[in-house]
Write a protein that holds these residues in place. Structure first.
Motif, PDB file in Angstrom:
ATOM      1  N   SER A 210     101.647  93.164  37.266  1.00 42.49           N
ATOM      2  CA  SER A 210     101.786  93.722  35.916  1.00 42.49           C
ATOM      3  C   SER A 210     103.248  93.807  35.536  1.00 42.49           C
ATOM      4  O   SER A 210     104.014  94.555  36.154  1.00 42.49           O
ATOM      5  CB  SER A 210     101.194  95.138  35.874  1.00 42.49           C
ATOM      6  OG  SER A 210      99.825  95.101  36.169  1.00 42.49           O
ATOM      7  N   SER A 211     103.628  93.037  34.567  1.00 36.80           N
ATOM      8  CA  SER A 211     105.015  93.099  34.108  1.00 36.80           C
ATOM      9  C   SER A 211     105.089  92.531  32.704  1.00 36.80           C
ATOM     10  O   SER A 211     104.715  91.377  32.489  1.00 36.80           O
ATOM     11  CB  SER A 211     105.922  92.300  35.049  1.00 36.80           C
ATOM     12  OG  SER A 211     107.218  92.235  34.519  1.00 36.80           O
ATOM     13  N   LYS A 212     105.559  93.340  31.800  1.00 39.73           N
ATOM     14  CA  LYS A 212     105.668  92.880  30.415  1.00 39.73           C
ATOM     15  C   LYS A 212     106.524  91.615  30.353  1.00 39.73           C
ATOM     16  O   LYS A 212     106.154  90.625  29.755  1.00 39.73           O
ATOM     17  CB  LYS A 212     106.267  94.001  29.566  1.00 39.73           C
ATOM     18  CG  LYS A 212     106.413  93.653  28.118  1.00 39.73           C
ATOM     19  CD  LYS A 212     106.867  94.844  27.296  1.00 39.73           C
ATOM     20  CE  LYS A 212     107.261  94.374  25.901  1.00 39.73           C
ATOM     21  NZ  LYS A 212     107.711  95.444  25.039  1.00 39.73           N
ATOM     22  N   THR A 213     107.649  91.656  31.024  1.00 39.64           N
ATOM     23  CA  THR A 213     108.584  90.529  30.953  1.00 39.64           C
ATOM     24  C   THR A 213     108.311  89.459  32.019  1.00 39.64           C
ATOM     25  O   THR A 213     108.689  88.320  31.869  1.00 39.64           O
ATOM     26  CB  THR A 213     110.008  91.041  31.194  1.00 39.64           C
ATOM     27  OG1 THR A 213     110.011  91.783  32.427  1.00 39.64           O
ATOM     28  CG2 THR A 213     110.474  91.935  30.066  1.00 39.64           C
ATOM     29  N   PHE A 214     107.705  89.856  33.101  1.00 35.73           N
ATOM     30  CA  PHE A 214     107.496  89.017  34.286  1.00 35.73           C
ATOM     31  C   PHE A 214     108.821  88.510  34.861  1.00 35.73           C
ATOM     32  O   PHE A 214     108.896  87.448  35.475  1.00 35.73           O
ATOM     33  CB  PHE A 214     106.561  87.832  33.988  1.00 35.73           C
ATOM     34  CG  PHE A 214     105.461  87.714  35.015  1.00 35.73           C
ATOM     35  CD1 PHE A 214     104.423  88.623  35.047  1.00 35.73           C
ATOM     36  CD2 PHE A 214     105.470  86.711  35.974  1.00 35.73           C
ATOM     37  CE1 PHE A 214     103.416  88.546  35.997  1.00 35.73           C
ATOM     38  CE2 PHE A 214     104.465  86.625  36.936  1.00 35.73           C
ATOM     39  CZ  PHE A 214     103.440  87.543  36.943  1.00 35.73           C
ATOM     40  N   THR A 215     109.853  89.297  34.673  1.00 37.61           N
ATOM     41  CA  THR A 215     111.148  88.930  35.256  1.00 37.61           C
ATOM     42  C   THR A 215     111.740  90.121  36.012  1.00 37.61           C
ATOM     43  O   THR A 215     112.835  90.013  36.562  1.00 37.61           O
ATOM     44  CB  THR A 215     112.158  88.532  34.154  1.00 37.61           C
ATOM     45  OG1 THR A 215     112.246  89.607  33.221  1.00 37.61           O
ATOM     46  CG2 THR A 215     111.760  87.266  33.435  1.00 37.61           C
ATOM     47  N   THR A 216     111.059  91.243  36.015  1.00 39.54           N
ATOM     48  CA  THR A 216     111.616  92.447  36.619  1.00 39.54           C
ATOM     49  C   THR A 216     111.787  92.244  38.128  1.00 39.54           C
ATOM     50  O   THR A 216     110.827  91.878  38.831  1.00 39.54           O
ATOM     51  CB  THR A 216     110.697  93.659  36.325  1.00 39.54           C
ATOM     52  OG1 THR A 216     110.562  93.742  34.915  1.00 39.54           O
ATOM     53  CG2 THR A 216     111.266  94.956  36.866  1.00 39.54           C
ATOM     54  N   LEU A 217     113.010  92.462  38.578  1.00 43.39           N
ATOM     55  CA  LEU A 217     113.373  92.126  39.958  1.00 43.39           C
ATOM     56  C   LEU A 217     112.438  92.765  40.988  1.00 43.39           C
ATOM     57  O   LEU A 217     111.945  92.090  41.898  1.00 43.39           O
ATOM     58  CB  LEU A 217     114.824  92.587  40.199  1.00 43.39           C
ATOM     59  CG  LEU A 217     115.395  92.350  41.584  1.00 43.39           C
ATOM     60  CD1 LEU A 217     115.501  90.858  41.867  1.00 43.39           C
ATOM     61  CD2 LEU A 217     116.767  93.011  41.704  1.00 43.39           C
TER      62      LEU A 217
HETATM   63  O1  F6P Z   1     113.801  99.060  33.405  1.00 44.39           O
HETATM   64  C1  F6P Z   1     113.024  99.750  32.517  1.00 44.39           C
HETATM   65  C2  F6P Z   1     111.836  98.964  32.096  1.00 44.39           C
HETATM   66  O2  F6P Z   1     112.213  97.982  31.197  1.00 44.39           O
HETATM   67  C3  F6P Z   1     110.764  99.865  31.519  1.00 44.39           C
HETATM   68  O3  F6P Z   1     110.962 100.138  30.186  1.00 44.39           O
HETATM   69  C4  F6P Z   1     109.538  99.092  31.820  1.00 44.39           C
HETATM   70  O4  F6P Z   1     108.396  99.892  31.737  1.00 44.39           O
HETATM   71  C5  F6P Z   1     109.834  98.639  33.223  1.00 44.39           C
HETATM   72  O5  F6P Z   1     111.217  98.331  33.194  1.00 44.39           O
HETATM   73  C6  F6P Z   1     109.052  97.468  33.718  1.00 44.39           C
HETATM   74  O6  F6P Z   1     109.218  96.338  32.916  1.00 44.39           O
HETATM   75  P1  F6P Z   1     108.232  95.117  33.026  1.00 44.39           P
HETATM   76  O7  F6P Z   1     106.884  95.578  32.636  1.00 44.39           O
HETATM   77  O8  F6P Z   1     108.791  94.085  32.089  1.00 44.39           O
HETATM   78  O9  F6P Z   1     108.256  94.631  34.446  1.00 44.39           O
END
Ligand code: F6P
Length: 545
Positions: A210-217
């Protein structure tokens, strides 16, 4: 398109100045007096909305306070801003986005336009696909690569892609499919992954990335290791399609990761991460409680949305909650709000609220980029009752800080056991009573306490709290509770004239971490190029790692 016109700074507004004057006149009035002067105060200063009873009588306010706070909300354009949000205007100005979590729970027959396109059919399209998939998992129709039934569901995500699902799973565990195990991996600490997977069989495990951006480290690091973990047991790349699904707005990255976009559940840039537990981010919640209960959760959200949109400000529950926060934060100088749910199932609720409130309103410039000359978000914190009573309540009762409290309780227990629930609720009522009315020195003396002990045993009282009382913790009630806080946060942000929907403050740390990672991993010991403290920490870490 909303244009936010704040030609007057907040502290110069007539209502703000009237509130300052009012504060000076009333700040020392004791709740004992307010209750003594008005025997019906405890019934009058209440609001009921969508089955939630909100008692705000134990706050240090008079009717004049409420009138002035409402005037402030009007002067700040709250009604217009509420309309603008519901209309789909791009009220998240710094990211040029609409803010439409309310569309996630709009009934099918509603129309909400974003750039001329009705988003409600898209929302229901995703909900329908989620329902189909959830049923397939719950009935065993969806099997793993080796044909075994899925028994474990692991959500990998962080922030809004973790806290909402993790909180909702705990909150609604009573309604969950007990044959399935649910886990949540968020931290980029191997421990989180190891402990969540060590006793699980990959053949029976489904990962929801689950990741809105799918780039979160953090999330991507965990997702990659999950794939390794899965393939180590299952051997073949083709297994990924049966053991991984994605929830994201970024189809391109999902497909680069190797998840078939047919197994992707989408949402939209107008859903903020911390406002997304009722979007596809709630897939694990839906699998746990079933589509029907998930729809009840959405109906709860929607009921409060409707209340927020239509109720007059002075009878509007989230508006009142938000304005009370302004009152204590900006006039009394209170720095925190304690959220105290008297329900074990809500044990993650304060943690969930921390992101919702503080990532939203932890801002120091207005929409126009001007530094505020007033306080913005308080710190939210809390623990379930009665545990907190035996821990930090001492400070709330007798410490030097003013801590407004939100008590949350239910009239019926989901696990009736002996007289547990009466004891639990008696404690809730007792705490708010003790905080408000305290115990005067005269009472302590009358009990025969030695003089030297009297100051220690005296409770000053006049410590404010509100109580939210509902019949039972159901999916619908949870939706209502979350929506209450969402809209309370919105109300506060409008008064403070800040963008409650961006989060630029999290960026710098992410960028610096990316620079430091190779410095930690490098074999050649490059000279780190930071300040002397960071350099020394990096060198020591490299030496001992
Ligand atoms: O770093 C903060 C944040 O951008 C939150 O606002 C968000 O809920 C979280 O990281 C995870 O982001 P994502 O869903 O894109 O992985």
């Amino acid at each position: 398109m909303t244009t936010i016109k704040h030609t007057t700074t907040l502290t110069q507004r007539p209502a703000w100045q009237a509130l300052e004057h009012h504060y000076r006149e009333h700040k020392d009035i004791h709740l004992r007096k307010l209750f003594a002067d008005d025997p019906r105060r405890g019934e009058r200063l209440t609001v009921e909305a969508a089955g939630l009873y909100f008692d705000y009588s134990k706050n240090r306010i008079t009717e004049e306070t409420v009138r002035l706070l409402v005037r402030l909300a009007e002067e700040c354009g709250l009604p217009e801003r509420i309309e603008a949000m519901f209309r789909g205007d791009k009220i998240n100005l710094t990211e040029n986005r609409s803010v439409l979590h309310v569309a996630l729970r709009a009934p099918r027959n509603r129309q909400i336009l974003v750039d001329g396109v009705d988003v409600v059919p898209q929302v229901h399209g995703v909900l329908d696909r989620m329902a189909l998939f959830s049923d397939q998992i719950r009935t065993g129709q969806w099997t793993g690569y080796t044909g075994k039934r899925i028994r474990n569901v692991i959500n990998i995500g962080i922030g809004g892609s973790d806290l909402g699902p993790a909180m909702a799973y705990e909150a609604l565990r009573h309604y969950s499919e007990r044959d399935l195990t649910f886990r949540f991996i968020a931290n980029v600490d191997g421990t989180d992954f190891e402990e969540a997977t060590r006793d699980l069989d990959a053949e029976e495990t489904l990962f929801i990335v689950s990741s809105k951006t799918f780039t979160t480290l953090e999330t991507m690091t965990n997702a990659h290791i999950a794939r390794v973990w899965c393939l180590r047991k299952l051997g073949h790349e083709a297994a990924v399609a049966r053991h991984f699904v994605a929830v994201s707005t970024n189809a391109e990255e999902v497909s680069k990761f190797g998840i078939d976009t047919a197994n992707m559940f989408g949402f939209w840039d107008w859903v903020g991460g911390r406002y997304s537990m009722d979007s596809a981010i709630g897939l694990s919640t839906m699998i746990a409680i079933g589509p029907e209960n998930f729809r009840a959760l959405l109906a709860g959200f929607h009921a409060i949305d409707e209340h927020f949109r239509t109720a007059p400000l002075e009878k509007n529950l989230p508006v009142l909650m938000g304005l009370l926060t302004i009152w204590y934060n900006n006039f009394f100088g209170a720095q925190t709000v304690a959220v105290l749910p008297y329900d074990q199932y809500l044990k993650r609720f304060p943690a969930y609220l921390q992101q919702l409130t503080m990532e939203s309103n932890g801002k120091r410039v207005t929409f126009e980029g001007v530094h505020v000359d007033y306080q913005t978000s308080p710190i939210y914190w809390g623990e379930p009752g009665t545990n907190g009573q035996h821990s930090f309540y001492q400070l709330i009762h007798q410490g030097t800080k003013l801590i407004p409290c939100d008590f949350i309780g239910f009239c019926r227990s989901l696990n009736p056991l002996g007289n547990h629930h009466d004891i639990l609720m008696a404690n809730l009522f007792a705490q708010s009573e003790a905080l408000a009315f305290g115990k005067p020195a005269s009472d302590v003396q009358a009990e025969g306490s030695p003089d030297w002990l009297v100051p220690h045993r005296t409770f000053g009282g006049n410590r404010p709290s509100s109580t939210i009382l509902a019949e039972r913790l159901t999916p619908e009630t949870l939706g209502k509770l979350v929506a209450l806080y969402e809209h309370s946060v919105f109300t506060q942000g409008v008064i403070w004239n800040i963008d409650s929907f961006d989060q630029w403050g999290v960026e710098l740390g992410k960028v610096l971490a990316k620079q430091i990672i190779p410095e930690l991993e490098s074999a050649s010991e490059p000279q780190p190029r930071h300040d002397s403290s960071t350099n020394a920490l990096i060198r020591r870490y490299r030496m001992l790692r």
